[in-house]
Design an enzyme around this catalytic site. Structure first.
Site, PDB file in Angstrom:
ATOM      1  N   ASP A 113       0.842  -1.202   0.000  1.00  0.00           N
ATOM      2  CA  ASP A 113       0.000   0.000   0.000  1.00  0.00           C
ATOM      3  C   ASP A 113       0.876   1.252   0.000  1.00  0.00           C
ATOM      4  O   ASP A 113       0.549   2.248  -0.624  1.00  0.00           O
ATOM      5  CB  ASP A 113      -0.899   0.017   1.242  1.00  0.00           C
ATOM      6  N   SER A 121     -34.598  -8.524 -16.169  1.00  0.00           N
ATOM      7  CA  SER A 121     -34.741  -9.166 -14.875  1.00  0.00           C
ATOM      8  C   SER A 121     -34.699 -10.670 -15.108  1.00  0.00           C
ATOM      9  O   SER A 121     -34.801 -11.130 -16.243  1.00  0.00           O
ATOM     10  CB  SER A 121     -36.044  -8.744 -14.228  1.00  0.00           C
ATOM     11  N   LEU A 122     -34.542 -11.416 -14.057  1.00  0.00           N
ATOM     12  CA  LEU A 122     -34.426 -12.866 -14.207  1.00  0.00           C
ATOM     13  C   LEU A 122     -35.629 -13.560 -13.597  1.00  0.00           C
ATOM     14  O   LEU A 122     -36.183 -13.104 -12.602  1.00  0.00           O
ATOM     15  CB  LEU A 122     -33.167 -13.360 -13.477  1.00  0.00           C
ATOM     16  N   GLU A 128     -23.018 -18.600 -11.708  1.00  0.00           N
ATOM     17  CA  GLU A 128     -22.345 -17.563 -10.917  1.00  0.00           C
ATOM     18  C   GLU A 128     -23.223 -17.258  -9.715  1.00  0.00           C
ATOM     19  O   GLU A 128     -24.436 -17.464  -9.774  1.00  0.00           O
ATOM     20  CB  GLU A 128     -22.132 -16.302 -11.777  1.00  0.00           C
ATOM     21  N   LYS A 130     -25.498 -15.132  -7.298  1.00  0.00           N
ATOM     22  CA  LYS A 130     -26.345 -13.953  -7.554  1.00  0.00           C
ATOM     23  C   LYS A 130     -26.081 -12.938  -6.452  1.00  0.00           C
ATOM     24  O   LYS A 130     -26.439 -13.144  -5.293  1.00  0.00           O
ATOM     25  CB  LYS A 130     -27.806 -14.354  -7.576  1.00  0.00           C
ATOM     26  N   ASP A 150     -26.394  -9.845  -4.125  1.00  0.00           N
ATOM     27  CA  ASP A 150     -27.533  -9.087  -3.616  1.00  0.00           C
ATOM     28  C   ASP A 150     -27.094  -7.643  -3.396  1.00  0.00           C
ATOM     29  O   ASP A 150     -26.810  -7.225  -2.279  1.00  0.00           O
ATOM     30  CB  ASP A 150     -28.006  -9.718  -2.304  1.00  0.00           C
ATOM     31  N   GLU A 165     -23.170  -5.556 -10.558  1.00  0.00           N
ATOM     32  CA  GLU A 165     -23.848  -5.388  -9.283  1.00  0.00           C
ATOM     33  C   GLU A 165     -22.871  -4.721  -8.323  1.00  0.00           C
ATOM     34  O   GLU A 165     -21.759  -5.197  -8.123  1.00  0.00           O
ATOM     35  CB  GLU A 165     -24.235  -6.794  -8.795  1.00  0.00           C
ATOM     36  N   TYR A 190     -21.250  -8.609 -14.641  1.00  0.00           N
ATOM     37  CA  TYR A 190     -21.828  -9.894 -15.004  1.00  0.00           C
ATOM     38  C   TYR A 190     -22.359  -9.995 -16.423  1.00  0.00           C
ATOM     39  O   TYR A 190     -22.659 -11.082 -16.890  1.00  0.00           O
ATOM     40  CB  TYR A 190     -22.892 -10.340 -14.003  1.00  0.00           C
ATOM     41  N   LYS A 236     -27.154 -19.590 -16.722  1.00  0.00           N
ATOM     42  CA  LYS A 236     -27.481 -19.119 -18.070  1.00  0.00           C
ATOM     43  C   LYS A 236     -27.066 -20.168 -19.085  1.00  0.00           C
ATOM     44  O   LYS A 236     -26.047 -20.835 -18.894  1.00  0.00           O
ATOM     45  CB  LYS A 236     -26.710 -17.832 -18.400  1.00  0.00           C
ATOM     46  N   LYS A 274     -33.002 -19.276  -6.303  1.00  0.00           N
ATOM     47  CA  LYS A 274     -32.889 -18.524  -5.053  1.00  0.00           C
ATOM     48  C   LYS A 274     -32.642 -19.454  -3.871  1.00  0.00           C
ATOM     49  O   LYS A 274     -33.128 -20.585  -3.838  1.00  0.00           O
ATOM     50  CB  LYS A 274     -34.191 -17.744  -4.813  1.00  0.00           C
ATOM     51  N   CYS A 279     -61.306   2.750  13.647  1.00  0.00           N
ATOM     52  CA  CYS A 279     -60.061   2.957  12.908  1.00  0.00           C
ATOM     53  C   CYS A 279     -59.002   3.516  13.854  1.00  0.00           C
ATOM     54  O   CYS A 279     -59.249   4.503  14.541  1.00  0.00           O
ATOM     55  CB  CYS A 279     -60.312   3.928  11.752  1.00  0.00           C
ATOM     56  N   CYS A 295     -58.355   7.364  12.538  1.00  0.00           N
ATOM     57  CA  CYS A 295     -59.356   8.446  12.569  1.00  0.00           C
ATOM     58  C   CYS A 295     -60.514   8.153  13.509  1.00  0.00           C
ATOM     59  O   CYS A 295     -61.350   9.017  13.749  1.00  0.00           O
ATOM     60  CB  CYS A 295     -59.860   8.741  11.162  1.00  0.00           C
ATOM     61  N   CYS A 332     -61.655   0.772   7.212  1.00  0.00           N
ATOM     62  CA  CYS A 332     -62.128   2.016   7.786  1.00  0.00           C
ATOM     63  C   CYS A 332     -62.936   2.660   6.678  1.00  0.00           C
ATOM     64  O   CYS A 332     -62.437   2.874   5.578  1.00  0.00           O
ATOM     65  CB  CYS A 332     -60.948   2.906   8.176  1.00  0.00           C
ATOM     66  N   CYS A 390     -60.230  10.074   6.440  1.00  0.00           N
ATOM     67  CA  CYS A 390     -59.258   9.426   7.331  1.00  0.00           C
ATOM     68  C   CYS A 390     -57.860   9.830   6.862  1.00  0.00           C
ATOM     69  O   CYS A 390     -57.507   9.642   5.697  1.00  0.00           O
ATOM     70  CB  CYS A 390     -59.423   7.914   7.265  1.00  0.00           C
TER      71      CYS A 390
HETATM   72  O1  JCF Z   1     -25.462 -11.166  -9.637  1.00  0.00           O
HETATM   73  C1  JCF Z   1     -26.491 -10.744 -10.060  1.00  0.00           C
HETATM   74  N1  JCF Z   1     -27.303 -10.096  -9.259  1.00  0.00           N
HETATM   75  C2  JCF Z   1     -26.876 -10.950 -11.501  1.00  0.00           C
HETATM   76  C3  JCF Z   1     -28.041 -10.372 -12.015  1.00  0.00           C
HETATM   77  C4  JCF Z   1     -26.051 -11.701 -12.344  1.00  0.00           C
HETATM   78  C5  JCF Z   1     -26.380 -11.888 -13.674  1.00  0.00           C
HETATM   79  O2  JCF Z   1     -25.584 -12.593 -14.491  1.00  0.00           O
HETATM   80  C6  JCF Z   1     -27.558 -11.297 -14.211  1.00  0.00           C
HETATM   81  C7  JCF Z   1     -28.388 -10.546 -13.360  1.00  0.00           C
HETATM   82  C8  JCF Z   1     -29.532  -9.963 -13.916  1.00  0.00           C
HETATM   83  C9  JCF Z   1     -29.824 -10.149 -15.257  1.00  0.00           C
HETATM   84  N2  JCF Z   1     -27.876 -11.458 -15.546  1.00  0.00           N
HETATM   85  C10 JCF Z   1     -28.973 -10.900 -16.040  1.00  0.00           C
HETATM   86  C11 JCF Z   1     -29.274 -11.106 -17.469  1.00  0.00           C
END
Ligand code: JCF
Length: 675
Positions: free
Chosen positions: A37, A86-87, A118, A120, A122, A178, A230, A295, A319, A413, A416, A431, A437
């Site tokens: 560093d 979205s997935l 991979e 996911k 959050d 992300e 990603y 995928k 999930k 209520c 109110c 209510c 209210c």
């Molecule tokens: O890590 C994720 N949250 C993530 C979201 C990874 C992916 O490869 C994604 C995704 C959302 C949409 N791929 C798509 C097409």
């Protein structure tokens, strides 16, 4: 006097920047620093010193320029070049097998398919736009089509390169990823916040989102944000890798950080074992994940599979199961919603579940209370799944040792004081005071201002609460009578925020008919139904005057919704508010009614790359004109829009003698109808 920098000095600056970028990448993206560093700081200081002596050498992509932009007043909206997808979610292993079956059937693929796997992450999804390798802008996902411009903040994040490494990257490239805060930094952040009496964040994702939404990039720079890349959005100018895993590897070579747990998986069975493995290793990671993303690896096959509304057919998110904890029910409070419905909310003894402290859980309605057989004082199992509101899963009857108390529906209520109405046909209790209210007033206004309705930024729950409590507004049309002075007199609203709110109020006046219908908050009318109503009737007066019978001719509208609409407009106060809104300047472009939509007989297919906008937007425009848009060419297809690099669909259309539009011709068509 400072002399003009010599060529040697310029070369030194370039050399230092390259060196710093290289070591920055080793440190932040690869977790494999080659120098200490101290040495890194030495290089950085040297560059800073030269730049301060020769400010004309400072460039926007210099590593010294990550922080330093002036705070913004508000975020601006950015349209993604390509929508952010979205997935689809899967919760059980069977869902994965079903997914694999469907995919293989569609592809007529007999053997095993190759998937990419991979974790996911959050965090907060973002899109980075690089042009000629330079970071031009960064945006949050938003609704998938438009997000907020967070360029200044993204620039402070060490794992986001200001310039891409190497030379193999496309000239224009949207990188998707992300952004998150490591769990350890999240805890440190909350400890520090608590010390100085600041608000703590509920979980790392909220902390990351909050850090990205700072108007002052210096504040964002203090948070330990990181990013995993990603996927990509739009791209121009270079041949891309042929699969997801190869793409990830390229992104890594270009200097982005990619997840080390990515794998190539042979067949769905390997996907399932991969999921189990990641689930087992989850607790050792310093970032929150909520599942794995699988995928179809090959981009060629991905293209063949296409999309179903907004999620790709070639990907699925498996999930993790909900996490559980044991707590005690201390109290039940009744919340009053927009339509007056009372929802019992459990107040729990604080319990940590999956790293988050839970104090509330929804009990939905009194039937749920009966079903659970829950009483105040009971020990309960609480469940938290992702970002949804925690739920009470069951009561631990065997732990019922102390006396417990019955949960009673109040007869008045809680806000109110009006008498509560019970409809014997439904579980909902209300209510009946309507807009007299204050809880219902607040919720009605909140819904009106919400993102999918009139989208009045800055007019959130807290401010609306204050405005209603201070009697400054009592219905939605009062919003358009608010003055800056009234806003600044509220607690914690300065002149600048007041200006911003007034500006977004004014901006909201230009809306669309579907949004306007949705914003009225008629019970059971969501965005989709609002769209159908708008398409069918074309105007708000027409809907206000329609009989229940004609309302039921609209797709999606049954007896109940038709009755709700009639009831809404038969109340004089509602009728007046709609009129006032229009008089106060709320407008929308005219819609043509269904029968006269110009393309209602047509079935379009879009193929190839469009330059002017994404295929999703093209589809929206065609649908606006009444056309159906499909992804496969059949005998029923009437027109093909053929963009750049059109392939088999184009030849098939030629075979079937289907009308073919070039992008230019398509644009002319849209122009003709002003869309
Ligand atoms: O890590 C994720 N949250 C993530 C979201 C990874 C992916 O490869 C994604 C995704 C959302 C949409 N791929 C798509 C097409």
């Amino acid at each position: 006097m400072v002399r003009e920098p010599s060529q040697k000095m310029k070369d030194l600056v370039t050399h230092l920047r390259e060196k710093i970028n290289y070591h920055n990448h080793r440190y932040h993206s690869l977790d494999a620093p080659e120098i200490s560093d101290r040495e890194f700081d030495g290089l950085f200081r040297q560059l800073k010193e030269i730049e301060s002596l020769h400010p004309e050498l400072v460039t926007i992509d210099s590593p010294t320029q990550r922080v330093g932009a002036v705070p913004l007043e508000a975020f601006t909206q950015i349209k993604h070049e390509k929508p952010m997808l979205s997935l689809d979610n899967a919760f059980e292993a069977e869902d994965l097998i079903e997914f694999d079956d469907k995919v293989r059937k569609r592809l007529e693929h007999k053997g095993q398919l190759i998937y990419s796997g991979e974790p996911k992450i959050d965090g907060v999804a973002v899109s980075l736009l690089y042009e000629y390798g330079e970071l031009k802008r960064a945006a949050t996902r938003g609704d998938g089509f438009t997000g907020e411009d967070i360029t200044q903040n993204a620039r402070t994040i060490g794992t986001i390169p200001l310039t891409l490494l190497g030379s193999g990257f496309p000239e224009k490239l949207e990188v998707r990823g992300e952004i998150y805060i490591p769990i350890s930094d999240f805890h440190a952040m909350n400890i520090a916040a608590k010390k100085v009496g600041e608000k703590e964040f509920a979980n790392p994702r909220n902390a990351a989102a909050g850090s990205l939404r700072q108007l002052d990039p210096a504040k964002t720079a203090k948070r330990q944000l990181k990013m995993f890349a990603y996927s990509i959005g739009s791209h121009e100018g270079k041949q891309l890798p042929v699969s997801q895993i190869k793409l990830l590897e390229s992104l890594g070579e270009w200097g982005l950080r990619i997840n080390p747990l990515r794998r190539t998986l042979f067949g769905i069975e390997e996907c399932i074992s991969y999921y189990e493995k990641v689930l087992g290793d989850r607790s050792e990671l310093d970032y929150e994940i909520d599942g794995v993303v699988l995928k179809v690896d090959s981009f060629l096959l991905q293209e063949k599979l296409g999309f179903l509304s907004r999620s790709p057919r070639w990907a699925i998110a498996k999930k993790f199961p909900a996490e559980e904890g044991v707590s005690y029910l201390e109290e039940v409070r009744f919340q009053v919603g927009r339509t007056g419905a009372l929802t019992p909310v459990a107040r729990l003894k604080p319990v940590r579940v999956g790293g988050v402290t839970i104090t509330n859980a929804s009990l939905h309605n009194m039937d749920e209370v009966d079903r659970l057989g829950i009483r105040i004082g009971d020990a309960v199992v609480v469940e938290r799944a992702g970002d949804v509101i925690p739920k009470i899963k069951k009561v631990l009857i065997e732990k019922r040792v102390r006396p417990t108390t019955d949960i009673q529906l109040p007869s008045n209520c809680p806000v109110c004081g009006s008498i509560i109405i019970r409809n014997p046909d439904t579980v909902v209790v209300r209510c009946g005071a309507g807009l007299s209210c204050s809880a219902q007033r607040k919720e009605t206004i909140r819904h009106f201002a919400s993102r999918l309705a009139l989208n009045i930024e800055g007019l959130g729950e807290k401010i609306i609460g204050q405005l209603v409590d201070e009697n400054l507004i009592s219905n939605v049309s009062d919003i358009y009578r608010l003055t800056k002075k009234q806003l600044t007199e509220l607690e914690r609203i300065g002149s600048k925020s007041a200006d911003n709110i007034i500006e977004s109020i004014n901006r909201s006046k230009h809306t669309t008919l579907p949004r306007f219908i949705y914003s009225l908050g008629i019970p059971d009318i969501g965005e989709a139904t609002a769209k159908e109503l708008a398409n069918f009737f074309g105007g708000i007066e027409e809907i206000g005057m329609a009989s229940e019978q004609s309302l039921q001719e609209v797709p999606d509208v049954g007896e109940i919704i038709a009755r709700n609409i009639r009831q809404f407009f038969s109340k004089n106060e509602n009728y007046l508010i709609v009129r006032e809104l229009v008089e106060l300047g709320v407008t929308w472009p005219e819609m043509s009614s269904n029968e006269s939509l110009p393309l209602k007989e047509e079935i379009f297919v879009i193929t190839g790359t469009l330059v002017s906008f994404s295929r999703v937007v093209a589809k929206e425009k065609l649908e606006f004109l009444g056309a159906k848009v499909s992804t496969t060419i059949t005998k029923r297809t009437t027109c093909l829009i053929s963009g750049d690099k059109a392939g088999t669909k184009l030849s098939k259309a030629i075979d079937l003698k289907i009308k073919i539009f070039s992008e230019e011709e398509f644009l002319k068509l849209l122009e003709k109808y002003n869309v």
